[in-house]
Design a protein around this motif. Sequence first.
Motif, short mmCIF file in Angstrom:
data_model
loop_
_atom_site.label_atom_id
_atom_site.label_comp_id
_atom_site.label_asym_id
_atom_site.label_seq_id
_atom_site.Cartn_x
_atom_site.Cartn_y
_atom_site.Cartn_z
N ALA A 157 3.50 -29.88 38.16
CA ALA A 157 3.15 -31.15 37.98
C ALA A 157 3.57 -31.77 36.80
N LEU A 208 3.80 -33.26 44.72
CA LEU A 208 3.31 -33.78 43.52
C LEU A 208 3.98 -35.11 43.06
N GLY A 223 -2.28 -31.35 38.07
CA GLY A 223 -2.22 -30.64 39.33
C GLY A 223 -3.27 -31.12 40.39
#
Length: 425
Positions: free
Chosen positions: A157, A212, A164
């Motif tokens: 991330a 992500l 995250g």
Amino acid sequence: MESERPAAKQCPDCGQGVPVDPRFVTWCAACGWNVDPGAPEAPEGRLEAVRRRLARRHGEQLFAEGADGLARKDASSILARALALLVHAVTLGLAVAGTAVLVSGIGTFSGWALGLLLLGTAVVLRPRFGSLSTTVEEPVLHRADAPQLFGLIDEVAAVVGTRGVDAVVIEADANASVSTYGIRQRRVLRLGLGLWEVLTPRQRVALLGHELGHYANGDTRHSAIVHNALRSLSLWVYFLSPTPNPTMTERFANYLMAVPRWAVYGVLVLLDQLTLRAAQRAEYLADEAAARAASTDAAVELMDKLLVAGSVSLELRRESVAAQTKSRGAGSRDEAERGLWDRLAERIGAVPEREYERLRRVAALRGHAVDSTHPPTHLRRRRLAEAAAHPAAVRPTEDATAAIDAELAGSRSRVARRVIRDYAG
């Protein structure tokens, strides 16, 4: 003793020799004979067919525009947010009107009835923020349950420019996705073991980078504003749908509702179409995030593994059928559950490069997309392969990979139990 040569036959179109492997489709790389023997599934409904055509067009346009096309927010995204806000304004207006009617109509039955109807409609159409809904067989992991896994997620991330997740839901399918839930918009990653278990450690980093990346780049279609507006419009269409097998009175009501029904449906289609290009853009940007996190090579390899997702589903079903056919005893079920994911990884790992090449050609012929919100997979792969190469920013060690596997051991067993029990149907 000499090793046996692989079987071969002559291509009926060009006469070239083609290898024969009974596990896979026999095809000719020289002329393309039999490269795509199966007809693609037709989309369900006229709207979905239009959506797929537009999705392919947007995906191809963004590919042709290159980095310039991805770097800017297009007018359709701005219009989509404005239209979504207008939809929510209507819901708010219903709530205000209902309250006003209740206040002004106190003491009259018609005032109470109309006010409650308006307020009830507004409540049903109100924005929803979702919940962490799972089944009993879907383990939910939090940071305390899997610190190594969450540590890897946080590391990826940071590379892609976001934070995250708050929870990880473990599923069986060959898929992965991210979403938010609750008023605080907590983040959840849904991780399918059918995909995770057939990936190498660096391909797993690419998968995390891609998912992500949707948070980092902002996916218009999945933003709370637009997502809830699409939901509200879908509910309006449902409420205004004609009554089946109507009486004379209901038939008259159906006629009266025809104009508002088609008006609402038109707004729904318009909002859907306005978000399609943004969805294609988000996927390309997520692919770039995967390359930055895991390397361009790993991101390209991930694209290839996505092409065999259908084979993963077939393998899981085959395992379930085999276990239930062999014996109904609990012992045989336990034996089938143990080693399920290792056997799956072994079989997918044995897919030869020739089969991947065939699947890439099929993807190009069909303009294949995971669904109508994704660009054609072959264009996603080609864009990664032709862009400037990224080195790996996240390199999981063998110890870290083993630790993550240990954290997932309990989830692997629970999900394997579900696969053996349910996938035969």
